[in-house]
Write a protein that holds these residues in place. Structure first.
Motif, short mmCIF file in Angstrom:
data_model
loop_
_atom_site.label_atom_id
_atom_site.label_comp_id
_atom_site.label_asym_id
_atom_site.label_seq_id
_atom_site.Cartn_x
_atom_site.Cartn_y
_atom_site.Cartn_z
N ASP A 1 0.85 -1.18 0.00
CA ASP A 1 0.00 0.00 0.00
C ASP A 1 0.89 1.23 0.00
N ALA A 2 0.47 2.28 -0.69
CA ALA A 2 1.27 3.50 -0.69
C ALA A 2 1.38 4.10 0.71
N SER A 3 0.42 3.77 1.57
CA SER A 3 0.45 4.34 2.93
C SER A 3 1.45 3.60 3.83
N GLN A 4 1.98 2.47 3.38
CA GLN A 4 2.87 1.68 4.23
C GLN A 4 4.30 1.56 3.70
N LEU A 5 4.45 1.74 2.40
CA LEU A 5 5.78 1.55 1.79
C LEU A 5 6.67 2.75 2.08
N SER A 6 7.87 2.49 2.60
CA SER A 6 8.78 3.58 2.96
C SER A 6 9.53 4.09 1.73
N ALA A 7 9.46 5.41 1.54
CA ALA A 7 10.20 6.01 0.42
C ALA A 7 11.69 5.79 0.62
N TYR A 8 12.15 5.94 1.88
CA TYR A 8 13.58 5.83 2.17
C TYR A 8 14.09 4.41 1.99
N TRP A 9 13.45 3.45 2.68
CA TRP A 9 13.97 2.08 2.67
C TRP A 9 13.76 1.42 1.31
N ASN A 10 12.70 1.81 0.64
CA ASN A 10 12.50 1.25 -0.70
C ASN A 10 13.61 1.72 -1.65
N HIS A 11 13.99 2.98 -1.49
CA HIS A 11 15.08 3.48 -2.34
C HIS A 11 16.41 2.79 -2.00
N LYS A 12 16.63 2.55 -0.70
CA LYS A 12 17.83 1.82 -0.30
C LYS A 12 17.88 0.45 -0.99
N ASP A 13 16.73 -0.20 -1.04
CA ASP A 13 16.65 -1.50 -1.72
C ASP A 13 16.99 -1.35 -3.20
N GLU A 14 16.43 -0.29 -3.79
CA GLU A 14 16.67 -0.06 -5.22
C GLU A 14 18.16 0.13 -5.50
N GLU A 15 18.84 0.78 -4.56
CA GLU A 15 20.28 1.03 -4.75
C GLU A 15 21.06 -0.28 -4.80
N ASN A 16 20.58 -1.27 -4.07
CA ASN A 16 21.28 -2.57 -4.05
C ASN A 16 20.90 -3.45 -5.22
N TRP A 17 19.86 -3.08 -5.92
CA TRP A 17 19.37 -3.92 -7.02
C TRP A 17 20.39 -3.95 -8.14
N VAL A 18 20.88 -5.12 -8.46
CA VAL A 18 21.85 -5.22 -9.57
C VAL A 18 21.44 -6.30 -10.56
N ALA A 19 20.20 -6.75 -10.47
CA ALA A 19 19.77 -7.85 -11.34
C ALA A 19 19.46 -7.38 -12.76
N GLY A 20 19.37 -6.07 -12.97
CA GLY A 20 18.99 -5.57 -14.29
C GLY A 20 17.55 -5.10 -14.29
N GLU A 21 17.22 -4.26 -15.25
CA GLU A 21 15.92 -3.59 -15.22
C GLU A 21 14.85 -4.25 -16.07
N ASP A 22 15.24 -5.02 -17.03
CA ASP A 22 14.22 -5.59 -17.93
C ASP A 22 13.40 -6.66 -17.20
N ASP A 23 12.14 -6.77 -17.60
CA ASP A 23 11.27 -7.81 -17.05
C ASP A 23 10.96 -8.83 -18.15
N PHE A 24 11.18 -10.08 -17.82
CA PHE A 24 11.02 -11.13 -18.82
C PHE A 24 9.86 -12.04 -18.44
N LYS A 25 9.17 -12.50 -19.48
CA LYS A 25 8.09 -13.45 -19.25
C LYS A 25 8.43 -14.79 -19.87
N PHE A 26 8.01 -15.84 -19.19
CA PHE A 26 8.31 -17.19 -19.66
C PHE A 26 7.30 -17.60 -20.72
#
Lengths: 443, 224
Positions: free
Chosen positions: A176-201
């Motif tokens: 929910d937008a009322s529960q997701l932290s802008a700060y911690w979510n961005h911290k997670d995004e900074e660690n994301w190194v899997a790549g940006e594209d989304d693939f479907k099987f």
């Protein structure tokens, strides 16, 4: 011994001291080739993390058994064949990024995937638009405060007209937008190194995991085995099943969804440390639902964000071989709770069709053929969508995933501490981390 | 590239004219504790890969240097050199090719002394610059639509021995053997590039230890 001879010998000894260990170390290219461990490991849960933990243990020759509460393995991955001429993913369906353990397995196994390049369309102020008046990309920058997406959007001047656009961004994180932290979510995004594209099987995510990971360990998976509690006071851990059976093990890897741990549905003896149970509570996990709607024609855009009933609709046939038109309603947070509360699948489908009719001039009802609802919140051993980073979360994820007494280990998508939570590949990475901790602590 | 070539030709010309140019080709062996760990994690996390990813161990390198004698101590020389080394970690699994490359470019300052008439001992200080790259099936590995690279910088110390064969009055040939130790700082992308995790299994402070042996050609006298 004269001085020059001493110097020569000393030089040779020094070189041997420096080079020797390096040469010995040079041949080993894995961390734990032959752990030679004779103990037994019990894995609780046969989702992606549990399956991969078993797969890793099997490759190391370690005895293990997976206990799954449901009558099917796969956790929050699943498939359904009765809706259209192709099989739909009832749970996880996108491989996020192409740099991960699972992406490597896709490449190695030559599994067919398609890059989902669907472009966003927004339902904004009762109109479908390709661009928004103001750029909503406000959550991807340094220095965000630890407040909710909703509050931060308001703070930045995005008023109520953007409410469901913001909900769609939070919903993508399972929140929910009322529960997701802008700060911690961005911290997670900074660690994301899997790549940006989304693939479907081409088939389903479940099919991919089943063929490549579950099948090799199938005899080790015990279905319909919900557990009651884990006693880790004794040398041999005791896992008590709801059936009353008690199983013994030397190590236990708990991979159940964080919702189950938050609700204390598994008892631990002795009780888990307070810091750990508090950490479980701080990790968010909200309701989640997927509804597939089949239509006689495709009257909709590939990806529509901002609905007040469902914040994200996606053309489900992208990457599939099909003659059908199937639209996926991807519903998270309060929207999922509201629809779930309507009481029946028919009522849920009607509510979605009403919204689509509003967007597309009654085309939805006119062209509707059939639909199916998968409400993950109502699954008794899952109870929600996936973990997200809530406001004031702090180091909860790290604390939650720490092993206890070198006997109890924790894995699962919510336990991924590398920014890849919420994903199947994140669950797999957390399984590796748990097995890594388990093996390295044997010495 | 053109500018670089012009610069190289000018430098070579200057150095040949200065009678103290040396060029060396070598084999390098290196141990990078943190990169080794990241590669080992990569392999152990992927039991489905039958061909394991090799560690960054064996490399090739080249050096170009210039030395000059001192007036007070004819047996002692000082000089500069620029070294380049290349290490590769390549594995192919049923058509899935994972190729990682580690490049180092090191400007060095050295002092050398004649131990005997033919034996030369050198002590070398360097400032290595590291760059790591990765491709899957020949395509650069990307994140956020940008290829992931990892870079680092360190400070190296290197003792080296060489034995000089004088071929003629202009040219000498020297087998060389050197040890190198280098603590260095790497960007967090190092682990991310190898294993798609950041700071989970390794830290960014790394240490490199290696040795190399090669053949150095020195131009002893000016042509003019």
């Amino acid at each position: 011994m004269d001085r020059s001879k001493f110097l020569k010998l000393s030089s040779l000894a020094a070189m041997g001291w420096i080079i020797g260990p390096s040469l010995v170390a040079c041949s080993k290219n894995t961390l734990f080739e032959n752990p030679n461990y004779k103990g037994k490991v019990l894995i609780i849960g046969a989702g992606a993390a549990g399956l991969y933990a078993g797969y890793l243990l099997q490759s190391l020759g370690i005895d293990f058994q997976i206990l799954e509460a449901r009558n099917i393995y796969g956790g929050r991955m699943g498939k359904f064949e009765g809706l259209s001429d192709y099989t739909v993913d009832t749970g996880a369906q996108w491989l996020h990024g192409n740099n991960s353990i699972l992406a490597d397995l896709v490449k190695k196994s030559k599994t067919k995937i398609t890059n989902d390049t669907s472009e966003n369309t927004y339902w904004f102020q009762n109109q479908l638009v390709k661009t928004l008046p103001k750029d909503i990309e406000i959550f991807d920058k340094e220095g965000l405060p630890d407040i909710s997406f909703e509050d931060y959007a308001l703070q930045q001047g995005f008023g109520s007209e953007y409410k469901f656009i913001v909900e769609s961004l939070a919903g993508d994180q399972g929140a929910d937008a009322s529960q997701l932290s802008a700060y911690w979510n961005h911290k997670d995004e900074e660690n994301w190194v899997a790549g940006e594209d989304d693939f479907k099987f081409k088939d389903t995510y479940f099919h991919f995991i089943d063929q490549n990971i579950a099948q090799p360990i199938l005899p080790k998976i015990q279905l319909n085995a919900p557990i009651d509690g884990i006693d880790y006071t004794v040398d041999k851990l005791q896992v008590k099943l709801k059936s009353g059976t008690i199983l013994e093990a030397d190590k236990v890897i708990v991979t159940v969804p964080i919702s189950i741990l938050k609700l204390n549905e598994i008892s631990f003896s002795p009780a888990l440390p307070t810091a750990k149970t508090e950490a479980f509570q701080k990790i968010g996990m909200g309701p989640g639902m997927k509804v597939f709607l089949r239509f006689s024609t495709k009257f909709y855009e590939d990806f529509v964000l901002g609905g007040s009933i469902c914040a994200a609709y996606a053309d489900d046939t992208v990457g599939k071989t099909t003659n059908d038109n199937v639209l996926l309603a991807f519903i998270m947070g309060e929207q999922a709770a509201y629809l779930s509360g309507l009481g029946s699948d028919a009522a849920i489908i009607q509510a979605l069709l009403a919204e689509l009719d509003l967007m597309y001039n009654n085309q939805a009802s006119l062209n509707f053929l059939n639909g199916v609802v998968f409400d993950w919140t109502k699954e008794p051993y899952i109870k929600g969508a996936y973990g997200f980073s809530s406001v004031n979360m702090g180091d909860a994820r790290k604390i939650a995933t720490q092993p206890i007494d070198n006997k109890l280990f924790f894995a699962g998508e919510a336990m991924n501490i590398n920014g890849h939570h919420q994903t199947v590949h994140g669950a797999v990475e957390s399984a590796y981390k748990a097995v890594n901790d388990l093996i390295l602590n044997l010495k | 590239m053109k500018k670089f070539l012009v610069l190289l030709i000018l430098v070579l010309h200057f150095q040949v004219e200065s009678q103290a140019l040396s060029v060396e080709l070598n084999y390098s062996f290196c141990v990078n504790s943190q990169f080794d760990k990241a590669v080992r994690v990569y392999n152990s996390a992927r039991p489905f890969l039958t061909s394991k990813q090799p560690l960054f161990r064996n490399g090739i390198g080249a050096k170009i240097g210039y030395s000059f004698p001192t007036k007070k101590h004819p047996k002692v020389q000082y000089g500069f050199e620029l070294g380049y080394s290349y290490f590769d970690s390549y594995a192919e699994n049923d058509g899935f090719i994972n190729d990682m490359q580690l490049h180092t470019l090191t400007p060095r300052f050295f002092t050398s002394t004649k131990i005997t008439n033919r034996f030369l001992g050198q002590l070398i200080l360097g400032l290595p610059n590291y760059g790591m790259f990765r491709q899957n099936n020949s395509e650069a590995v990307t994140n956020d639509e940008t290829p992931i690279h990892a870079f680092g910088i360190g400070l190296s110390i290197r003792p080296q021995l060489s034995y000089q064969f004088i071929l003629n009055e202009h040219i000498s040939l020297s087998p060389t053997f050197g040890l190198e130790y280098c603590p260095f700082q790497y960007s967090p992308q190092g682990e991310a590039l190898i294993n798609q995790t950041k700071g989970l299994y390794t830290n960014n402070f790394n240490s490199f230890f290696g040795f190399d042996f090669g053949v150095k050609v020195s131009f002893l006298k000016a042509r003019k």
